[in-house]
Design an enzyme around this catalytic site. Structure first.
Site, PDB file in Angstrom:
ATOM      1  N   HIS A 112      51.983  13.467 -35.484  1.00  0.00           N
ATOM      2  CA  HIS A 112      52.813  14.427 -34.765  1.00  0.00           C
ATOM      3  C   HIS A 112      52.211  14.766 -33.404  1.00  0.00           C
ATOM      4  O   HIS A 112      51.162  14.242 -33.019  1.00  0.00           O
ATOM      5  CB  HIS A 112      53.041  15.683 -35.609  1.00  0.00           C
ATOM      6  CG  HIS A 112      51.805  16.469 -35.913  1.00  0.00           C
ATOM      7  ND1 HIS A 112      51.182  17.295 -34.998  1.00  0.00           N
ATOM      8  CD2 HIS A 112      51.072  16.570 -37.054  1.00  0.00           C
ATOM      9  CE1 HIS A 112      50.135  17.864 -35.548  1.00  0.00           C
ATOM     10  NE2 HIS A 112      50.035  17.439 -36.810  1.00  0.00           N
ATOM     11  N   CYS A 124      46.216  15.921 -40.307  1.00  0.00           N
ATOM     12  CA  CYS A 124      47.144  14.929 -39.753  1.00  0.00           C
ATOM     13  C   CYS A 124      46.475  14.136 -38.627  1.00  0.00           C
ATOM     14  O   CYS A 124      45.318  14.353 -38.291  1.00  0.00           O
ATOM     15  CB  CYS A 124      48.374  15.636 -39.186  1.00  0.00           C
ATOM     16  SG  CYS A 124      49.373  16.491 -40.404  1.00  0.00           S
TER      17      CYS A 124
END
Length: 155
Positions: A112, A124
């Site tokens: 992201h 992430c």
């Protein structure tokens, strides 16, 4: 391109909430975002709404799943991520801990948008919005793309 990972680096033994990114090679799932589907993108794309959540409550049957729910989320789950978050304007699911889902092994691992190149994530992988869009347009599901997550030293 520059990217960032979990605030506590990488691990081979990922646990829910540890702030680490899981080492391994993973396929990609659904691309998503609050913006319109990027032109030319070949991945499946889901536009997020205020009713979309990724559940990271280890006690829930919905653990490590994307759920669309119109009720009060805090009454349904102890912990979740809102999928219409600004860092998720564009992103793609990294298929970590998906088949089978093991409760407590970590959830909601995405590629992201970052807050900045000196930032960190909760586990992430993140990069600039421009780079996320470039990657989303480059990824071709018919070629079975994967992401390798590891340290330079180990690779």
């Amino acid at each position: 391109m520059k990217g960032i990972v979990g605030k506590k680096g990488f691990t081979t033994n990922k646990k829910e909430g540890d702030g680490k990114s899981p080492i391994g090679m993973y396929s990609f799932g659904t691309a998503f975002g609050s913006g319109a589907k990027p032109s030319g993108m070949k991945l499946t794309y889901k536009k997020t709404t205020k009713y979309d959540y990724w559940v990271d409550d280890v006690t829930s049957k919905d653990y490590n799943k994307w759920i669309t729910y119109k009720g009060v989320p805090t009454k349904k789950w102890k912990s979740f991520e809102r999928m219409n978050h600004s860092l998720y304007r564009y992103g793609v699911v990294i298929n970590y801990n998906v088949n089978p889902i093991v409760k407590g092994k970590g959830s909601a691992i995405f590629l992201h948008i970052w807050r900045g190149e000196n930032g960190v994530t909760a586990g992430c992988v993140a990069t600039s919005e421009k780079n996320v869009l470039r990657l989303l347009n480059w990824l071709n599901p018919s070629k079975h793309p994967h992401i390798i997550m590891d340290t330079i030293e180990t690779l």
